[in-house]
Design a protein around this motif. Structure first.
Motif, PDB file in Angstrom:
ATOM      1  N   VAL A 166      -1.952   5.444  -3.093  1.00  0.00           N
ATOM      2  CA  VAL A 166      -2.527   4.605  -1.976  1.00  0.00           C
ATOM      3  C   VAL A 166      -1.798   3.715  -2.119  1.00  0.00           C
ATOM      4  N   ILE A 167      -1.053   2.777  -2.397  1.00  0.00           N
ATOM      5  CA  ILE A 167      -0.452   1.383  -1.611  1.00  0.00           C
ATOM      6  C   ILE A 167       0.563   1.630  -0.383  1.00  0.00           C
ATOM      7  N   ALA A 168       1.322   2.873  -0.938  1.00  0.00           N
ATOM      8  CA  ALA A 168       1.782   3.641   0.629  1.00  0.00           C
ATOM      9  C   ALA A 168       0.911   3.953   1.379  1.00  0.00           C
ATOM     10  N   GLU A 169       0.087   4.370   1.211  1.00  0.00           N
ATOM     11  CA  GLU A 169      -0.647   4.500   2.575  1.00  0.00           C
ATOM     12  C   GLU A 169      -1.278   3.087   3.025  1.00  0.00           C
ATOM     13  N   ALA A 170      -1.851   2.557   2.119  1.00  0.00           N
ATOM     14  CA  ALA A 170      -2.172   0.913   2.583  1.00  0.00           C
ATOM     15  C   ALA A 170      -1.524   0.502   3.830  1.00  0.00           C
ATOM     16  N   ALA A 171      -0.521   0.381   3.715  1.00  0.00           N
ATOM     17  CA  ALA A 171       1.150  -0.621   3.589  1.00  0.00           C
ATOM     18  C   ALA A 171       1.781   0.555   4.868  1.00  0.00           C
ATOM     19  N   ALA A 172       1.387   1.379   5.101  1.00  0.00           N
ATOM     20  CA  ALA A 172       1.299   2.407   6.072  1.00  0.00           C
ATOM     21  C   ALA A 172       0.342   2.304   7.290  1.00  0.00           C
ATOM     22  N   HIS A 173      -0.936   1.947   7.074  1.00  0.00           N
ATOM     23  CA  HIS A 173      -1.784   2.180   7.796  1.00  0.00           C
ATOM     24  C   HIS A 173      -1.956   0.654   8.619  1.00  0.00           C
ATOM     25  N   ILE A 174      -1.431  -0.133   8.150  1.00  0.00           N
ATOM     26  CA  ILE A 174      -1.338  -1.962   7.946  1.00  0.00           C
ATOM     27  C   ILE A 174       0.337  -1.445   9.136  1.00  0.00           C
ATOM     28  N   GLY A 175       0.789  -0.595   9.351  1.00  0.00           N
ATOM     29  CA  GLY A 175       2.323  -1.041  10.198  1.00  0.00           C
ATOM     30  C   GLY A 175       3.384  -1.061   9.093  1.00  0.00           C
TER      31      GLY A 175
END
Lengths: 297, 297
Positions: free
Chosen positions: B255-264
Motif C-alpha cells: 500500500v505505501i509503495a503504491e501511495a508513494a508512486a501515486h504521488i510521484g
C-alpha cells in the motif's frame, strides 16, 4: 528421476565456511547406498543461510561426488532475482533438477507465488520440484495453486508437506492430487514421519531427511512400500518412531545434525548460527535413540 | 534518539538495482519535515531482499541525505555471520543506531534468538533496537526474553508489534514492559494503526510506516500524544482509518509503495519481486483513500 527415495544430506558448515570434505563424504555415501536422487541444499542442507558462492560450490561438489545418481538442489531465496542467479549457477554445476520453495519475509499472495514460479521456470532448462514447506516458508499452497503451478513448463514434481495419518484418508488425498495435476507431475511426500504412509498411499517419491544421513532404513521403507509391502514399510517407520518424536521436539535439522556428528560423519555443531546444536540433554536423547535403533554404527 | 517519530522510508527498487535518487529524495523529505529519526532499511525498506552491497550503499545514502536527523538501519539476516557483516557496513556508513529482527527460516528457539542478540551486541559500537515483528519473522518474543535481551549492552529500545486497542489495557501493557525493562531502554510501538494508542499509553516512540512517506500526519499524531493531547492523536488516527484498513487488506509495504508512486515520490512497482504491486483495483482503492484523506498532494 522424481520417484523413489530422494535423500537430503546436511551441508556441514562452520562460521568460516563449508566443510567440503565432510559434505563430499555424505554425498558419496548416498550414491553408494543407491538412493534414487540426492536433494542437496534442501532445508536440511541449510540452503537459506548460504551465500550464492557457497551454494554454487556446494552444488558442484554434490554433482562431482554423486557419480551417476541425479542431484537436485534447492534454489529458494527471498528475492526472485537471487533465485534466478542460484538456478543459473546450479545448472552450470550440472544438476539434474532444482527444488523451489516460496521463501518469504513479507507474507506472499497466491499471485506472487505463481509469478515466482512463472518467472523461474521461464528461465530454466532442467526440471523443477515445487517445494511446499509451510513450516519454513509460512506460505500455504491451495490445491488450485498446485494445479496452476504444475501446468508451468519444467514442473516435474510436487513435494507435499505430509499426508493424513489415516491410510484411507492419505490415499484419498493422493488420489485428489492426481486428479488436479498433469499425469507427468509426480507427487512426493516429505515430513519423515509421513514417509511410509505417503508412499503406501501412492506417492511416487519420498523427499527424506533421514535418507540423507541414514539411507539404509529410508531405502528399506521406500522399497517395501513401492513393491506393495505396505506392512513392511509401516513396521520400519514404526520402529523409527523415537526418531520422529525427536524431530517433532527439536526440529529435524538440529536432530539429524547431532546424529550425523554423533556417528562421526560430520564435525560437531554443523549448523549455521543463529541455529545452535542441541544442548547436553538433547544430545543424550539423540545418542540413546540412535543406539536403541541400531543407527549408531 | 529512540523517542518520538521514527519514520521508515521505502527503498525504491527495480530488478536491476536501487533507485538511489528517489531514495535520497525520500530521506531528505523526512529530514526537512523534522522527524525524530529515520529508520532506513526496515521491513518497509525491503532490507531482507537486498544484497550486502545494496544495503551498504543504501545506508550511506541515508546518512548523507538525513542531514542532522539520526539514521537507524535494519541489520537483520537469516544468518548471524551476515548480520555481523551488515552491521559493520552500517557503522562504517555512519549510522546512529541499528535495528535487528530475528529473521528465521528454520523456526528459532528462545535460546537461539538470545544468542543472536548476544553475538551481535558484543560486536557493536552503536545502540540497537530490538525489532519484534512476528508477522515477518515468525518468532514471538516472551516478556522474559524481552527482559533478558534488554540487559545486553547497546540495547536501547524495543520495537513492539502493537498494543491492545483498549486504552486502559494498552496503558497496562506499557506499564508492564516498563517494569521488566531497564529504565534506559525505550519502548516503541509499531503497526501504524496502533501508533496513537501506543503513544497515548506511554510508548516513547512510534516506529512508523506512514511517517516514512507521509511525515505530516505521523508527526501530528506523535506531537499530540507526546504533549498530552490524547484526543487529538486519537482523532487524527481515526481520520486515517481507511489507510489502516488498506494496510490490513494488502499489507503495508504494497500500500505505501503504491501511495508513494501515486504521488510521484517513487517510480511505479518499486518492490522487489516476488512482491508485486497492487492490481488495478488495489491501485484505485489507494488513489481514492489518498484523495479522501487529502494525502495526494
Amino acid at each position: 528421476m522424481f520417484t523413489g527415495l530422494s535423500a537430503f544430506p546436511l551441508t556441514p558448515t562452520t562460521e568460516t565456511g563449508i566443510d567440503e570434505k565432510a559434505f563430499a563424504t555424505l554425498v558419496g555415501r548416498l550414491a553408494t547406498a543407491g538412493v534414487d536422487s540426492i536433494g542437496a541444499l534442501g532445508s536440511t542442507g541449510s540452503y537459506a543461510y548460504l551465500t550464492r558462492e557457497e551454494r554454487a560450490r556446494t552444488a558442484r561438489i554434490a554433482v562431482e561426488h554423486a557419480e551417476r545418481t541425479p542431484v537436485i538442489v534447492g534454489i529458494g531465496a527471498l528475492r526472485t532475482r537471487h533465485v534466478l542467479e542460484v538456478a543459473e549457477d546450479a545448472q552450470r554445476a550440472g544438476v539434474s533438477g532444482v527444488l523451489l520453495a516460496p521463501v518469504s519475509y513479507q507474507p506472499l499472495t497466491e499471485d506472487e507465488v505463481f509469478g515466482l514460479f512463472e518467472d523461474v521456470t521461464a528461465n530454466l532448462s532442467v526440471p523443477l520440484v515445487v517445494y511446499d514447506n509451510p513450516r519454513t516458508t509460512h506460505f500455504t499452497f491451495t490445491d488450485e495453486l498446485y494445479a496452476r503451478v504444475a501446468e508451468l513448463p519444467r514442473v516435474a514434481s510436487i513435494k507435499i508437506p505430509g499426508v493424513p495419518a489415516d491410510p484411507a484418508a492419505a490415499r484419498a488425498r493422493v488420489q485428489r492430487l492426481r486428479q488436479i495435476l498433469p499425469g507427468d507431475v509426480t507427487v512426493g511426500v516429505s515430513g519423515d514421519a509421513f514417509g511410509a504412509t505417503g508412499l503406501n498411499a501412492g506417492c511416487d517419491a519420498w523427499y527424506s531427511v533421514l535418507g540423507g544421513t541414514f539411507p539404509g532404513p529410508a531405502l528399506a521403507i521406500t522399497r517395501a512400500a513401492r513393491s506393495g509391502d505396505a506392512e513392511g514399510a509401516r513396521a520400519e517407520s514404526r520402529r523409527l518412531q523415537p526418531l520422529w518424536d525427536l524431530f517433532t521436539q527439536h526440529g529435524s535439522p538440529r536432530v539429524i545434525a547431532e546424529a550425523a556428528a554423533h556417528i562421526g560423519l560430520t564435525p560437531p555443531r554443523g549448523l549455521p548460527l543463529p541455529l545452535r546444536g542441541l544442548d547436553a540433554d538433547g544430545r543424550a536423547q539423540v545418542a540413546e535413540v540412535l543406539e536403541q535403533l541400531r543407527l549408531n554404527a
